[in-house]
Scaffold this motif. Structure first.
Motif, PDB file in Angstrom:
ATOM      1  N   ALA A 294       0.830  -1.207   0.000  1.00 23.89           N
ATOM      2  CA  ALA A 294       0.000   0.000   0.000  1.00 23.89           C
ATOM      3  C   ALA A 294       0.861   1.251   0.000  1.00 23.89           C
ATOM      4  O   ALA A 294       0.590   2.210  -0.735  1.00 23.89           O
ATOM      5  N   LEU A 295       1.918   1.252   0.823  1.00 22.33           N
ATOM      6  CA  LEU A 295       2.767   2.437   0.917  1.00 22.33           C
ATOM      7  C   LEU A 295       3.547   2.672  -0.364  1.00 22.33           C
ATOM      8  O   LEU A 295       3.597   3.813  -0.880  1.00 22.33           O
ATOM      9  N   LEU A 296       4.137   1.616  -0.914  1.00 19.17           N
ATOM     10  CA  LEU A 296       4.959   1.785  -2.115  1.00 19.17           C
ATOM     11  C   LEU A 296       4.112   2.117  -3.338  1.00 19.17           C
ATOM     12  O   LEU A 296       4.541   2.873  -4.213  1.00 19.17           O
ATOM     13  N   VAL A 297       2.899   1.594  -3.395  1.00 16.86           N
ATOM     14  CA  VAL A 297       2.001   1.963  -4.496  1.00 16.86           C
ATOM     15  C   VAL A 297       1.610   3.427  -4.371  1.00 16.86           C
ATOM     16  O   VAL A 297       1.571   4.168  -5.364  1.00 16.86           O
ATOM     17  N   ALA A 298       1.318   3.867  -3.143  1.00 15.17           N
ATOM     18  CA  ALA A 298       0.948   5.274  -2.923  1.00 15.17           C
ATOM     19  C   ALA A 298       2.062   6.206  -3.371  1.00 15.17           C
ATOM     20  O   ALA A 298       1.792   7.302  -3.893  1.00 15.17           O
ATOM     21  N   PHE A 299       3.312   5.785  -3.199  1.00 16.98           N
ATOM     22  CA  PHE A 299       4.459   6.605  -3.580  1.00 16.98           C
ATOM     23  C   PHE A 299       4.897   6.372  -5.023  1.00 16.98           C
ATOM     24  O   PHE A 299       5.895   6.930  -5.471  1.00 16.98           O
ATOM     25  N   GLY A 300       4.178   5.537  -5.760  1.00 21.22           N
ATOM     26  CA  GLY A 300       4.521   5.283  -7.155  1.00 21.22           C
ATOM     27  C   GLY A 300       5.775   4.463  -7.331  1.00 21.22           C
ATOM     28  O   GLY A 300       6.363   4.461  -8.420  1.00 21.22           O
ATOM     29  N   GLN A 301       6.175   3.731  -6.292  1.00 15.58           N
ATOM     30  CA  GLN A 301       7.391   2.925  -6.376  1.00 15.58           C
ATOM     31  C   GLN A 301       7.093   1.458  -6.661  1.00 15.58           C
ATOM     32  O   GLN A 301       8.015   0.643  -6.747  1.00 15.58           O
TER      33      GLN A 301
ATOM     34  N   TYR B  30      -1.681   2.946   8.397  1.00 13.35           N
ATOM     35  CA  TYR B  30      -1.035   2.030   9.332  1.00 13.35           C
ATOM     36  C   TYR B  30       0.405   1.738   8.915  1.00 13.35           C
ATOM     37  O   TYR B  30       1.280   1.523   9.775  1.00 13.35           O
ATOM     38  N   ALA B  31       0.667   1.748   7.626  1.00  8.89           N
ATOM     39  CA  ALA B  31       2.039   1.534   7.166  1.00  8.89           C
ATOM     40  C   ALA B  31       2.944   2.655   7.641  1.00  8.89           C
ATOM     41  O   ALA B  31       4.069   2.420   8.117  1.00  8.89           O
ATOM     42  N   VAL B  32       2.473   3.894   7.537  1.00  7.95           N
ATOM     43  CA  VAL B  32       3.262   5.040   8.002  1.00  7.95           C
ATOM     44  C   VAL B  32       3.474   4.961   9.505  1.00  7.95           C
ATOM     45  O   VAL B  32       4.589   5.181  10.011  1.00  7.95           O
ATOM     46  N   LEU B  33       2.423   4.663  10.241  1.00  8.03           N
ATOM     47  CA  LEU B  33       2.542   4.554  11.698  1.00  8.03           C
ATOM     48  C   LEU B  33       3.527   3.453  12.078  1.00  8.03           C
ATOM     49  O   LEU B  33       4.380   3.647  12.962  1.00  8.03           O
ATOM     50  N   SER B  34       3.444   2.316  11.416  1.00  5.56           N
ATOM     51  CA  SER B  34       4.361   1.207  11.728  1.00  5.56           C
ATOM     52  C   SER B  34       5.797   1.563  11.392  1.00  5.56           C
ATOM     53  O   SER B  34       6.723   1.270  12.161  1.00  5.56           O
ATOM     54  N   LEU B  35       6.006   2.180  10.237  1.00  6.21           N
ATOM     55  CA  LEU B  35       7.358   2.544   9.810  1.00  6.21           C
ATOM     56  C   LEU B  35       8.008   3.500  10.814  1.00  6.21           C
ATOM     57  O   LEU B  35       9.168   3.314  11.214  1.00  6.21           O
ATOM     58  N   LEU B  36       7.260   4.504  11.228  1.00  3.65           N
ATOM     59  CA  LEU B  36       7.799   5.475  12.171  1.00  3.65           C
ATOM     60  C   LEU B  36       7.955   4.886  13.569  1.00  3.65           C
ATOM     61  O   LEU B  36       8.939   5.167  14.277  1.00  3.65           O
TER      62      LEU B  36
END
Length: 412
Positions: A103-110, A126-132
């Motif tokens: 989800a995160l990498l698709v959102a960033f176009g990666q 949730y990906a952002v929260l988990s990463l941080l």
């Protein structure tokens, strides 16, 4: 007074203490209310300087600092601000669960989405929260976002989601925005600190620290025109040092010379405004402070709130019952100086016609609209000076302007 970057930050003790308090709150895990701070300020008030100070102070205390500065041209790019903020951590995305990572990498176009399926917004959050949260287990984090008024909506929503969930996390958030552009999610839910204009003592100290501190009448004019704005104080001091004659003249439409930097900041949105809006703004600038009644007399458009709304949205005016106030003296100067001489002349002529029953103001606007010597205008000004003398207004009589265009007129 705090030393920073080889110079001192003047008059911002309250703001610096609050920012330091955010770092202390992260150390003690004090919770969302203490670990998130939103700064609001008018252009030139020094919010970026405060953000820079926060970054340096946090790094000195062992924090990892993640920074983003939103750009006006990126408002329409989904998650552009968030990508800028998280870029140093994206190498750790492999630690996320597969759905969150995708989800995160698709959102960033990666990474390409599977089929036509768009990433789940909740999974991105949730990906952002988990990463941080994972990054903060080994080192405290400070997230800094400057010029948040230009953040894309996707980034705003994710950051607000994150900021509500910092209890127990070693993460602090400092977000800075122009006062009229603060995203609503942060205006309602978190501590907001307005960066106010410098008081007279702090403004004087800042002027004294300039390479060529202004003195006398030039200093008084800078105080009046800058209205406590740090950037304006320093830029006007430099302008006066380059053009000492720019501080002369006492008439209301005459301003200290604006630097290109000040014009870019305070007149940046003028070109995109409707013509009727630009016209009433110029009339307000030509009329001078607290002369809105003159603008109403000069054009019926001034009584239509719809004409002013684009200027209010651009942060140039503040609408109040029966009044439209320019938000800062430098907005008036920028509007006036951005116009051509013919446009300024037309504005003064309209005001002069509207004020035939006020001989002093009528004569003053006639003088401002006159390109060369004019016996009729000179006679009207002389009569005004005599009236002022009879009232005991010797200073007003001495300051009555000669029949010439303002000294800040430049070729267009």
């Amino acid at each position: 007074m705090e030393s920073f970057g080889g110079s001192e930050i003047v008059g911002r003790e309250r703001e610096l203490a609050r920012i330091a308090g955010v770092l202390d709150a992260v150390d003690s895990r004090a919770g969302v209310r203490a670990q998130v701070l939103v700064l609001t300020a008018e252009p030139g008030a020094g919010k970026s300087t405060l953000v820079d100070w926060a970054a340096a102070r946090a790094a000195g205390r062992g924090f990892q600092v993640l920074r983003a500065r939103a750009g006006e041209g990126e408002e329409g790019f989904g998650f552009a601000g968030l990508h800028q903020l998280l870029r140093p951590l994206l190498g750790e995305a492999d630690r996320l669960s597969a759905p969150q990572r995708e989800a995160l990498l698709v959102a960033f176009g990666q990474q390409a989405a599977a089929g036509d399926r768009q990433p789940d917004p909740l999974l991105i959050r949730y990906a952002v929260l988990s990463l941080l949260s994972d990054a903060a287990t080994g080192r405290r984090l400070l997230l800094l976002v400057d010029d948040a008024q230009w953040l894309d909506q996707g980034s705003v929503e994710v950051l607000a989601f994150l900021a509500r969930r910092l209890d127990g996390e070693a993460i602090g958030v400092l977000l800075a925005a122009r006062e009229e552009g603060l995203p609503g999610q942060f205006d309602r839910e978190f501590a907001v600190l307005a960066v106010t204009p410098l008081d007279r003592a702090a403004a004087g100290l800042l002027l004294d620290r300039q390479p060529q501190p202004p003195r006398g009448r030039a200093r008084l004019r800078i105080f009046e025109q800058a209205s406590g704005n740090p950037l304006a104080l320093t830029e006007l001091a430099r302008a006066v040092a380059r053009e000492p004659g720019g501080a002369k003249g006492a008439d209301a439409a005459e301003s200290l010379p604006l630097t290109a930097r000040l014009e870019r900041i305070f007149a940046a949105d003028l070109a995109g405004l409707p013509q009727r809006t630009r016209q009433v703004l110029l009339l307000a600038a030509a009329a001078g402070p607290a002369q809105f009644s003159e603008v109403l007399r000069a054009t019926p458009d001034a009584g239509d709130p719809q004409v002013w709304l684009p200027a209010e949205r651009a942060g140039l005016v503040r609408l109040e019952p029966g009044q439209a106030r320019l938000r800062h003296p430098l907005v008036r100067s920028a509007v006036y100086q951005a116009a051509s001489f013919e446009e300024r002349r037309a504005a003064h002529q309209a005001l002069a016609e509207a004020l035939v029953d006020d001989p002093d103001r009528h004569a003053w606007h006639l003088a401002a609209a006159t390109l060369g010597p004019d016996e009729e205008v000179a006679g009207a000004l002389a009569a005004g000076a005599e009236r002022a003398r009879r009232r005991g207004g010797y200073a007003d009589a001495a300051d009555t302007p000669p029949p010439r265009p303002p000294s800040n007129v430049r070729p267009h």
